[in-house]
Motif scaffolding. Structure first.
Motif, PDB file in Angstrom:
ATOM      1  N   ARG A 310       0.844  -1.185   0.000  1.00  0.00           N
ATOM      2  CA  ARG A 310       0.000   0.000   0.000  1.00  0.00           C
ATOM      3  C   ARG A 310       0.888   1.246   0.000  1.00  0.00           C
ATOM      4  O   ARG A 310       1.730   1.411   0.881  1.00  0.00           O
ATOM      5  N   SER A 312       0.463   4.373   0.807  1.00  0.00           N
ATOM      6  CA  SER A 312       0.430   5.233   1.997  1.00  0.00           C
ATOM      7  C   SER A 312       1.260   4.658   3.126  1.00  0.00           C
ATOM      8  O   SER A 312       1.978   5.386   3.821  1.00  0.00           O
ATOM      9  N   ALA A 313       1.200   3.337   3.314  1.00  0.00           N
ATOM     10  CA  ALA A 313       1.969   2.706   4.379  1.00  0.00           C
ATOM     11  C   ALA A 313       3.468   2.811   4.112  1.00  0.00           C
ATOM     12  O   ALA A 313       4.264   3.076   5.020  1.00  0.00           O
ATOM     13  N   LEU A 316       4.633   6.467   4.677  1.00  0.00           N
ATOM     14  CA  LEU A 316       4.695   6.786   6.106  1.00  0.00           C
ATOM     15  C   LEU A 316       5.905   6.131   6.767  1.00  0.00           C
ATOM     16  O   LEU A 316       6.593   6.762   7.585  1.00  0.00           O
ATOM     17  N   ALA A 317       6.178   4.865   6.422  1.00  0.00           N
ATOM     18  CA  ALA A 317       7.344   4.189   6.989  1.00  0.00           C
ATOM     19  C   ALA A 317       8.637   4.872   6.547  1.00  0.00           C
ATOM     20  O   ALA A 317       9.582   5.012   7.340  1.00  0.00           O
TER      21      ALA A 317
END
Length: 460
Positions: A310, A312-313, A316-317
């Motif tokens: 994904r 977005s994940a 963010l990471a």
């Protein structure tokens, strides 16, 4: 220049991506696909004794050619067709054949390292070229913030990991041997000159000189030549990654995401737990731990792992890794005396991990290839040369910067140069250094061609 400052600021792949290289760094074959054709054989050979047009028999003793047997002979009641009628008939036949021709077999999509039509992916080529420019810039000016703007070494290891994963689609032994063949001859050629120069200045080598043959450990040297041989930590780390890649790729394919996360654990342990000794063994372990995530990120791109996650994940990471790496460098500035990532392995590991992941995700999600570089002929040419001569640029750039100093000293003896040239400026030394680097490319770049079993050329 300190050992730590040297350790992280240089890059090549040069693949080596080297490979080059960076396979160096880096070649891939064209996309496959062909049109097999669907036409049937045309056989209208007449049997012996069959009469030709209008009753003219053919005897066995007088063989007639194929053209004569099927030649149209108009009768007296039918005039020969005019030129316009013949052209119209031929056009009609061509149109009918085109309408019945089967569609061509589509070619498979190009590999991640290729652009449309099997051309090289200029996105990766451009990243490698920028990394090399950043290395030379850092070694000229020593800017501590350069690693934050573009962590060249992390990018170079990620590109090399991508190319290595692609190459390991072939038998591993042959791939490792090919990578070593591309790396070692340019290193031997360069090392012979450096070792001889140090021996002339009084250096006495010991048994550790074997590391000048296969740099699985840091090659030794004296202080006089330190600025030249200190950059070899990258070749040593790259070589170890190449040797470990068959095993690393098997582990990665079993559990890609856990492997990426666990790859950051060793550098955390080295920082907060057991610290490796400050010797050849310890330095190799630290560098491998610092850039292990970047190498595996190259695997992740090649295997399509990032595309399946994904977005977005992943973003963010990546931002979290960047935030932690940047915070650690700034928060421990007094401890290390600088916020330069090259002096702080833990900060370097996390900052490079976040930065490289964003670059790879940008490629995976948007399928960019920088094909627009072809519209700028000179810029595209420079990118090509940088990728084909990545090992040469990396090995010789420090020597070029060292030689730039006494060369500029001679300029002071010319009144016109002293008056009109900015001889005291580091930017002038930077420019002179690049002139010497291009001279090194012309004089010594052909060694990379020989190592790749290609015809030697002044410029690729």
């Amino acid at each position: 220049m300190s050992w730590g400052a040297e350790q992280q600021g240089q890059g090549h792949d040069g693949g080596y991506g080297h490979g080059s290289g960076y396979d160096g760094g880096h070649g891939q074959g064209p996309a496959y696909g062909y049109d097999p054709g669907y036409g049937l054989p045309y056989d209208r050979t007449p049997s012996y004794g069959q009469p030709t047009a209008y009753g003219q028999a053919v005897s066995y003793e007088e063989p007639v050619s194929y053209e004569e047997q099927w030649q149209y002979v108009p009768g007296p009641e039918e005039p020969a067709p005019t030129k316009a009628e013949a052209e119209a008939e031929a056009e009609a036949v061509t149109t009918e054949a085109a309408a019945t021709e089967p569609p061509p077999v589509p070619s498979p999509p190009p590999s991640p390292e290729k652009g449309a039509g099997g051309a090289r992916d200029r996105y990766f080529d451009a990243l490698r070229a920028v990394a090399l420019v950043r290395v030379v810039t850092y070694h000229t000016f020593g800017w501590a913030w350069a690693g934050l703007v573009f962590p060249s070494m992390g990018v170079m290891f990620a590109l090399a990991g991508t190319l290595m994963a692609k190459s390991l689609e072939r038998p591993a032994i042959g791939v490792v041997r090919s990578r070593m063949r591309r790396l070692l001859p340019p290193f031997w050629f360069w090392g012979l000159l450096v070792v001889l120069a140090m021996m002339i200045h009084g250096w006495m080598p010991g048994w550790q000189i074997v590391f000048w043959i296969v740099p699985v450990g840091d090659p030794p040297g004296d202080q006089w030549g330190a600025q030249a041989w200190e950059i070899l930590w990258y070749l040593r780390t790259y070589l170890w990654f190449v040797l470990l890649s068959p095993l690393l790729l098997k582990i990665f394919r079993r559990a890609p995401v856990p492997a990426l996360l666990v790859s950051l654990v060793p550098i955390v342990v080295f920082q907060y737990g057991w610290q490796p000794p400050y010797d050849r063994f310890g330095s190799a372990l630290t560098d491998l731990a610092t850039y292990l995530f970047c190498w595996l990120a190259g695997f992740a791109h090649r295997e399509g792992v990032l595309r399946r996650l994904r977005p977005s994940a992943v973003v963010l990471a990546s931002l979290a890794a960047l935030a932690y790496g940047g915070w650690y460098a700034l928060a421990h500035r007094s401890e290390f005396g600088t916020y330069d990532l090259d002096e702080i392995p833990l900060a370097q590991a996390f900052w490079s991990a976040g930065f490289v992941t964003l670059l790879m995700c940008f490629k995976a999600y948007h399928d960019v290839d920088f094909a627009w570089l072809a519209r700028f002929e000179r810029l595209d040419r420079v990118v090509t040369v940088f990728n084909a001569r990545a090992v040469t640029i990396y090995l010789w750039h420090e020597i070029a910067l060292v030689l730039a100093v006494p060369l500029i000293d001679q300029f002071w003896k010319v009144p016109a140069f002293e008056k009109w040239l900015p001889l005291e400026s580091q930017w002038f030394m930077f420019a002179v250094g690049w002139v010497l680097i291009w001279i090194a490319i012309l004089l010594f770049g052909w060694v990379e061609d020989l190592a790749a079993r290609k015809r030697p050329r002044l410029l690729p």
